[in-house]
Design an enzyme around this catalytic site. Structure first.
Site, PDB file in Angstrom:
ATOM      1  N   ALA A   1     -43.740  39.952  18.825  1.00 55.78           N
ATOM      2  CA  ALA A   1     -42.635  40.212  19.745  1.00 55.78           C
ATOM      3  C   ALA A   1     -42.029  41.572  19.398  1.00 55.78           C
ATOM      4  O   ALA A   1     -42.208  42.074  18.289  1.00 55.78           O
ATOM      5  CB  ALA A   1     -41.585  39.115  19.591  1.00 55.78           C
TER       6      ALA A   1
ATOM      7  N   GLU B   1     -43.134  35.278  11.290  1.00 53.06           N
ATOM      8  CA  GLU B   1     -41.763  35.116  11.795  1.00 53.06           C
ATOM      9  C   GLU B   1     -40.782  34.699  10.717  1.00 53.06           C
ATOM     10  O   GLU B   1     -39.611  35.100  10.735  1.00 53.06           O
ATOM     11  CB  GLU B   1     -41.752  34.088  12.938  1.00 53.06           C
TER      12      GLU B   1
ATOM     13  N   GLY C   1     -46.018  36.823  17.781  1.00 54.90           N
ATOM     14  CA  GLY C   1     -46.303  36.632  19.197  1.00 54.90           C
ATOM     15  C   GLY C   1     -47.685  37.128  19.586  1.00 54.90           C
ATOM     16  O   GLY C   1     -48.290  36.616  20.532  1.00 54.90           O
TER      17      GLY C   1
ATOM     18  N   GLU D   1     -49.889  34.418  18.884  1.00 58.87           N
ATOM     19  CA  GLU D   1     -49.616  33.340  19.845  1.00 58.87           C
ATOM     20  C   GLU D   1     -50.308  33.617  21.183  1.00 58.87           C
ATOM     21  O   GLU D   1     -50.815  32.705  21.832  1.00 58.87           O
ATOM     22  CB  GLU D   1     -48.111  33.174  20.024  1.00 58.87           C
TER      23      GLU D   1
END
Ligand code: 3HC
Ligand code: NAI
Length: 706
Positions: free
Chosen positions: A68, A130, A107, A110
């Site tokens: 992210a 994270e 992310g 992911e």
């Protein structure tokens, strides 16, 4: 052949019956709103375009996707949300292949797990880091990773935050194949073509069977729950375990909803803000004027003068980084000891399996020792680490001036001494700077780069380049007694000593500092480093000490008994033979009592909160002085120093980030109240007063660029 669909951060183009989606968002392809939108549009296009039979996702540049966009945290969310993008990828009716290289993190991983197939280049690093930012994977990672790789491996990935290699990912089921090498996109295209030839369709990670064995999954949860509870003071690890529990116990969509709610709790937590601050603080330390003005000088051969604790540690750091090093000592015996110290570090590493014997020999082959300074004649950089004594250091620098080649950088590892005065012992002060390593120098990440009055910009740039090569965090500091870290440390240690004399036991102080999040308190630290070191410094400074500042003699009384801490079995604590675990010592408490009586102090009780408030306020106030005098360039640099050199709890962001969470005005109010009891010590810093009175915070000073 091609058919441009979306331009910009995520580009889609068709090649025959494949849709190629390339994320191209330097520097690391973070998933900004533009990237998310590009991905969502491309997947939507793939779904409806009858010409497209499969999709290949890849990253441009050195990485797949690093996660992210950390800069967006704490700002109003911009659609599309990453979990929605991931679900759209998973629900794509055509097979989606993710082709991974470099970083596939957070992310980014992911996104890859939402794809139906994964191929990785050997250089890929796959991880869910994270937790390092106070978060949990919030785009389906807590649900998909356990289904792909089993609960135990997924929990380990999330709780450690450490990436795994492509080979490790293959072994655990996280990727389907590792390509030979070459280009990630080409590997992805070849794999997609093969899948189409086999008639393979979408294969959703939500349907993967890694959690089929519930007994094993629950056992992994129980074990990880204990591990998370041990993660001192951290908020997100227990929530990671909760999210994986939902993966084990609930249907996929309910698990996703649980993950979302836990993710938002973490996102809103103060720890997330602090940890993200720490991430940027440690990367921002290289924003210094000299790096814009000058390029580093060459760095190949390095000389180290002094083979004691620091000289040996610095040598190991240099050798580990592939540099060659020559060590100078004052006599044969000291040189033999210095060389043995270096070898001992490597022998231990080999014994513990961290290094092969061949690697040790390769590193040792780049190391030499000498008694004659002539051995330094071709060194590019010379680092002095002799006794902390101005006359000794000046004599060494005069000698270095005589032997070093023109343009060699001359550095001192002094902890406190005046770098300008040392530089003046040479005819070339522009080439002199401080390189202040922390002990153990081959492990501690911090390197203070001390810039003297005459230090040239390219000398400074060379210091920063050295830090880059050694993978250290360089922080620019000005010249003063103790630079950034040790100067501030001396002041809050003084605050601790004063509390000890006024009624708090050393054990209460240590416990309060630990409860704040430090791994150990100041007196445990003294015992570990050796009480004799501080004692020698105190004796040296006795003549120049500010008589207005209360001098607490308790530590001297302890040292006078020969109690220097762990190495002598006694210090502030008592240690069983060979143990580092100290226990409180009633005799120390008697010494403390006697000193209180001698000083005419009637002891009073201190709560844990008050101990913390005073300790931190002293630290913050002196940090403000350090900024005001230009010793540190910006508050985030002070934070980086304390996070990497002094064990300040990372989840609190550093002393000045913490100061902002309390509020400069409240800290000033405390200091003003305590000024009545001790006006010499509790002097509010002019900067703290300005910030408090203008309603600003330390963070407002971070944005000013050099
Ligand atoms: N978002 C925004 N900026 C990022 C970023 C990210 N995720 N990762 C790195 N950057 C920036 C850095 O701040 C730096 O900027 P600067 O040049 O202005 O200082 C630049 O990219 C280069 O970074 P590094 O200096 O760290 O470059 P390296 O090559 O040494 O390392 C890396 C690259 C391994 C990708 C490293 O940057 C890294 O570990 N990044 C963070 C990865 C991460 O934590 N991802 C998870 C994010 S949280 C998440 O994904 C939540 C999700 O589950 C919903
Ligand atoms: P040390 O006492 O372990 O080592 C000093 C070494 O220098 C000795 O081996 C001595 O023989 C050698 N030496 C003395 N004069 C010399 C000369 N003229 N030529 C060549 N060698 C000479 O000391 P330590 O702890 O390694 O400290 C060295 C420097 O590093 C000091 O300035 C100290 O303040 C600083 N420092 C120490 C830290 C620590 O935690 N020990 C941390 C950061 C800096």
């Amino acid at each position: 052949m091609t058919d441009p669909a979306s331009a910009g951060a995520a580009r889609a183009r068709r090649q025959d019956d494949l849709l190629i989606v390339v994320v191209d968002h330097p520097p690391v392809n973070a998933l900004s709103a533009d990237v998310r939108r590009g991905l969502a549009e491309a997947i939507a296009q793939a779904g409806v375009d009858p010409q497209v039979r499969a999709v290949v996702l890849a990253g441009a540049g050195a990485n797949f996707i690093a996660g992210a966009d950390i800069r967006e945290f704490g700002k109003p969310p911009r659609p599309p949300a990453l979990p929605d993008v991931c679900n759209a990828i998973e629900n794509c009716p055509k097979p989606v292949v993710a082709a991974l290289h470099g970083a596939a993190l957070g992310g980014g991983l992911e996104v890859a797990m939402a794809a139906h197939y994964r191929v990785a280049l050997p250089d890929a690093r796959l991880g869910l880091p994270e937790v390092n930012l106070g978060l949990l994977p919030g785009a389906g990672g807590t649900q998909r990773a356990p289904r792909l790789m089993g609960a135990a491996a997924a929990l380990d990935l999330m709780l450690s935050g450490a990436p795994i290699t492509a080979a490790g990912a293959l072994a655990s089921g996280l990727v389907d194949r590792v390509a030979e090498g070459g280009d990630a996109l080409a590997a992805g295209l070849a794999y997609a073509r093969e899948l189409l030839d086999q008639g393979a369709g979408p294969r959703r990670s939500r349907d993967a069977q890694g959690l089929a064995d519930k007994t094993a999954a629950r056992a992994a949860l129980a074990e990880s729950g204990e591990r998370a509870a041990r993660a001192r003071g951290l908020y997100s690890p227990l929530r990671i375990v909760e999210a994986v529990r939902a993966a084990v116990e609930l249907p996929f969509d309910e698990g996703l909803a649980t993950e979302r709610s836990l993710f938002l709790q973490c996102l809103d937590s103060p720890q997330r803000a602090a940890l993200v601050h720490a991430f940027f603080a440690e990367r921002g330390t290289t924003r210094v004027p000299e790096l814009k003005q000058a390029r580093p000088r060459p760095l190949g051969r390095v000389g180290v003068v002094g083979g004691g604790t620091m000289g040996a540690g610095i040598t190991v750091a240099l050798l580990d980084a592939g540099l060659s090093a020559v060590m100078i000592e004052q006599d044969e015996a000291a040189l033999a000891r210095g060389l043995a110290r270096v070898r001992d570090v490597y022998d231990q590493a080999v014994r513990k399996g961290r290094l092969s014997a061949a690697q040790r020999e390769e590193r040792m082959a780049r190391h030499a020792g000498a008694l004659d300074y002539a051995a330094l004649a071709d060194a590019d950089l010379i680092i002095e680490a002799v006794f902390e004594d101005m006359e000794v250091k000046r004599a060494v620098f005069a000698e270095l001036d005589r032997v070093a080649r023109p343009g060699a950088v001359l550095a001192t590892n002094t902890s406190y001494l005046d770098v300008d005065c040392i530089a003046q012992a040479t005819s070339r002060p522009a080439d002199v700077l401080g390189l202040h390593f922390f002990s153990p120098a081959h492990i501690m990440k911090l390197l203070e780069i001390v810039v003297g009055r005459a230090t040239a910009a390219d000398t400074v740039a060379t210091g920063f380049e050295l830090a880059r090569r050694l993978r250290k965090i360089p922080v620019r500091a000005g010249v003063c007694d103790g630079f950034i870290g040790n100067r501030i440390l001396a002041v809050h240690r003084q605050a601790a000593d004063m509390m000890m004399q006024d009624g708090a036991s050393p054990y209460e102080i240590d416990a309060a500092v630990r409860a704040f999040g430090y791994p150990m308190g100041p007196y445990q630290m003294t015992d570990m480093a050796g009480g004799d070191i501080g004692w020698a410094t105190r004796k040296r400074r006795a003549a120049t000490r500010d008589p207005a500042i209360r001098y607490v003699e308790i530590a001297d009384r302890i040292c006078e008994r020969g109690w220097f801490g762990q190495k002598t079995g006694r210090g502030f604590y008592r240690y069983e033979a060979g143990s580092r675990q100290g226990r409180p010592d009633p005799e120390v408490l008697e010494i403390v009592d006697a000193e209180r009586r001698r000083a005419g102090v009637t002891p009073r009780a201190f709560s844990e909160g008050e101990i913390q408030r005073r300790y931190l306020a002293a630290m913050i106030n002196e940090a403000a002085n350090v900024l005001e005098e230009g010793i540190a360039d910006k508050p985030a640099d002070v934070d980086a120093v304390f996070l990497h050199g002094y064990g300040f709890p990372r989840y609190r962001g550093g002393p000045l980030f913490y100061a902002d969470t309390v509020g400069p005005a409240r800290i000033l109010e405390d200091i003003r109240a305590w000024r009545n009891e001790d006006p010499a010590f509790w002097k509010p810093s002019a900067l703290l007063v300005r910030l408090a009175e203008s309603g600003r915070d330390f963070a407002s000073l971070n944005t000013a660029q050099p």
